[in-house]
Design an enzyme around this catalytic site. Structure first.
Site, PDB file in Angstrom:
ATOM      1  N   ARG A  17       0.828  -1.212   0.000  1.00 17.28           N
ATOM      2  CA  ARG A  17       0.000   0.000   0.000  1.00 17.28           C
ATOM      3  C   ARG A  17       0.861   1.261   0.000  1.00 17.28           C
ATOM      4  NH1 ARG A  17      -3.565  -2.803   3.845  1.00 17.28           N
ATOM      5  NH2 ARG A  17      -2.602  -1.606   5.533  1.00 17.28           N
ATOM      6  N   ASP A  56      -6.765   7.833   9.070  1.00 17.92           N
ATOM      7  CA  ASP A  56      -7.632   6.812   8.483  1.00 17.92           C
ATOM      8  C   ASP A  56      -6.967   5.455   8.704  1.00 17.92           C
ATOM      9  OD1 ASP A  56      -9.931   5.992   6.939  1.00 17.92           O
ATOM     10  OD2 ASP A  56      -8.545   5.603   5.289  1.00 17.92           O
ATOM     11  N   CYS A 103     -13.706   3.034   7.224  1.00 22.94           N
ATOM     12  CA  CYS A 103     -14.700   2.468   6.302  1.00 22.94           C
ATOM     13  C   CYS A 103     -15.376   1.293   7.015  1.00 22.94           C
ATOM     14  CB  CYS A 103     -14.066   2.047   4.983  1.00 22.94           C
ATOM     15  SG  CYS A 103     -12.657   0.943   5.142  1.00 22.94           S
TER      16      CYS A 103
END
Length: 208
Positions: A17, A56, A103
């Site tokens: 990532r 996040d 999320c």
């Protein structure tokens, strides 16, 4: 948003990532961002220039994944890590605004994390995130004055109704900071327009 002015430090401890993040920033021409292949917990709070943090962290992905984390013990572990990251961010001495998002659809990663953080420090308070967005946070049970504030100030999104993924966001501000809540008028107008477009698209899909 920043027009490539100032400096953004982006932390990602997953190698794949991290590499993807660097590639996406390059594609977007974001020259003000510095990508760190490391945990945000390794960032030193002694960096007195940091004023805004968008956090996040890793979550259950229950708002977007077909194979989310559902084990209660694993969710509690995620929530503990999320709290630790927020509290670490709040140690930066010049921090004015901290935005926390996931999320996830689970209260344990969202409203319950916010409640725990508010109970563990006194320098930052919760302020309304995106006040024009109609879908607010969940009211934790049993209700209390603080839990009502959390529900009122936090934002949630639902995949079908809002034409987004399942999402949660809240905004902390350092107490006593003047002017922190001012959002660029052009940005606010753009966000409101996007929200109206998403709602219209969601209504069209429901009526189809």
């Amino acid at each position: 948003l920043m027009r490539n002015e100032g400096v953004v430090h982006a932390y990602e401890q997953d190698e794949r990532r991290c590499k993807l993040l660097g590639e996406m920033l390059k594609q977007k021409g974001a020259t003000c961002a510095i990508v760190h292949h490391a945990s945000f917990l390794s960032a030193s709070p002694n960096d007195s220039e940091v004023t805004h943090i968008l956090l996040d962290p890793s979550c259950s992905s229950s708002g977007m994944s077909t194979d989310p984390i559902t084990d209660p013990a694993a969710l509690r572990e995620l929530a503990g890590n999320q709290q630790a990251l927020i509290l670490h961010a709040m140690r930066f001495p010049k921090l004015q605004v901290l935005v926390y998002s996931t999320c996830s659809i689970h209260e344990v990663e969202n409203e319950m994390v916010v409640e725990a953080v508010l109970g563990q420090q006194r320098n930052f308070g919760l302020v309304p995130a995106l006040p024009w967005w109609s879908r607010r946070g969940h009211l934790l049970q049993p209700p209390s004055l603080q839990r009502r504030q959390i529900a009122r100030d936090c934002v949630r999104c639902l995949p079908i109704e809002d034409a987004t993924i399942g999402f949660f966001v809240c905004r902390f501000e350092r107490k006593g900071e003047a002017g922190c809540s001012t959002m660029d008028a052009h940005l606010m107008e753009k966000l409101e327009q996007l929200a109206r477009v998403r709602k219209r698209q969601a209504r069209q899909r429901l009526s189809a």
